[in-house]
Design an enzyme around this catalytic site. Structure first.
Site, PDB file in Angstrom:
ATOM      1  N   ASP A   1      31.885  88.583  14.447  1.00  0.00           N
ATOM      2  CA  ASP A   1      31.275  87.791  13.381  1.00  0.00           C
ATOM      3  C   ASP A   1      29.795  87.615  13.724  1.00  0.00           C
ATOM      4  OD1 ASP A   1      31.865  86.296  11.026  1.00  0.00           O
ATOM      5  OD2 ASP A   1      31.774  84.420  12.133  1.00  0.00           O
TER       6      ASP A   1
ATOM      7  N   TYR B   1      26.221  85.824  14.440  1.00  0.00           N
ATOM      8  CA  TYR B   1      25.834  84.476  14.873  1.00  0.00           C
ATOM      9  C   TYR B   1      25.500  83.645  13.630  1.00  0.00           C
ATOM     10  CZ  TYR B   1      25.254  86.618  19.514  1.00  0.00           C
ATOM     11  OH  TYR B   1      25.458  87.274  20.705  1.00  0.00           O
TER      12      TYR B   1
ATOM     13  N   PHE C   1      26.331  91.131  19.011  1.00  0.00           N
ATOM     14  CA  PHE C   1      25.938  90.512  20.289  1.00  0.00           C
ATOM     15  C   PHE C   1      24.427  90.335  20.455  1.00  0.00           C
ATOM     16  CE2 PHE C   1      30.140  92.340  21.242  1.00  0.00           C
ATOM     17  CZ  PHE C   1      30.795  91.207  21.714  1.00  0.00           C
TER      18      PHE C   1
ATOM     19  N   HIS D   1      37.065  89.543  26.369  1.00  0.00           N
ATOM     20  CA  HIS D   1      35.815  89.255  25.660  1.00  0.00           C
ATOM     21  C   HIS D   1      34.801  88.652  26.643  1.00  0.00           C
ATOM     22  CE1 HIS D   1      33.052  87.524  22.691  1.00  0.00           C
ATOM     23  NE2 HIS D   1      33.581  88.384  21.836  1.00  0.00           N
TER      24      HIS D   1
END
Length: 223
Positions: free
Chosen positions: A66, A68, A79, A188
């Protein structure tokens, strides 16, 4: 609909833009705009991952979940954050693993654009989010679209290295033909799970080994 996307990707995905799930995404975003909702990333950057990593240069896929949801953070690359924005915790942990794996100094920037320009597709499964509401666009149709992207890459390319971090990303393994591609899985990099198998995964050196085996230039992970 006229989608602003690098031509190779556009040709590969042209039929997807006419499918009900994509039309649903477009309708939802128009509704959000009409109600003055703040959406990240800004419109021109929604397809940034595709525009900075042309399909004919693709080597690696790093799948995020998703965008930020804070102001100024999302710029269409999983990321990654723009220059001048503090690297979020998951990215800090990615840097820690890079330091441990290949000795890369911890960078000051959170901008992963140099990776994208070398053939690393930084793909989020969901491409937009409402400000301060994580996963708010998770069910509007984006995942159908990005699943199609992964399937198309699997069908049309060979020797791509897929980095799947965390349970959500692991579920995408079923979309990838592992007889012609490479899948590296780990926990993760979030602070909640990084010590459960992300730290020590050595995915960055392993990726370059897999590329080298194919006679493909490795990724320079230094930022």
């Amino acid at each position: 609909m006229n989608v602003q996307m690098e031509e190779g990707w556009k040709q590969l995905l042209v039929k997807e833009f006419e499918k009900p799930f994509f039309l649903q995404v477009v309708a939802h975003l128009r509704t959000e705009k009409a109600t003055k909702a703040i959406i990240y990333p800004p419109g021109p950057l929604i397809f940034n991952a595709f525009n900075t990593t042309p399909i004919n240069q693709l080597k690696v896929v790093i799948l995020g979940q998703d965008p930020y949801h804070g102001p100024g953070q999302a710029h269409g690359l999983s990321f990654s954050v723009p220059d001048g924005v503090k690297p979020p915790p998951s990215l800090v942990n990615i840097y820690k693993e890079l330091h441990k794996d290949i000795g890369m100094p911890i960078p000051n920037t959170g901008n992963l654009l140099p990776w994208a320009k070398q053939g690393v597709l930084l793909l989020n499964a969901v491409l937009t989010v409402r400000a301060n509401e994580p996963a708010s666009h998770a069910k509007i149709g984006w995942m159908d679209f990005t699943d199609s992207v992964i399937r198309k890459i699997s069908q049309e390319k060979t020797g791509i290295v897929f980095l799947l971090w965390g349970k959500f990303a692991h579920e995408k393994q079923a979309l990838i033909d592992e007889t012609k591609h490479y899948v590296l899985k780990a926990a993760h990099p979030s602070p909640f799970s990084a010590d459960k198998g992300f730290f020590g995964c050595k995915h960055f050196s392993k990726t370059n080994e897999l590329l080298a085996q194919q006679g493909i230039d490795p990724i320079n992970w230094q930022l």
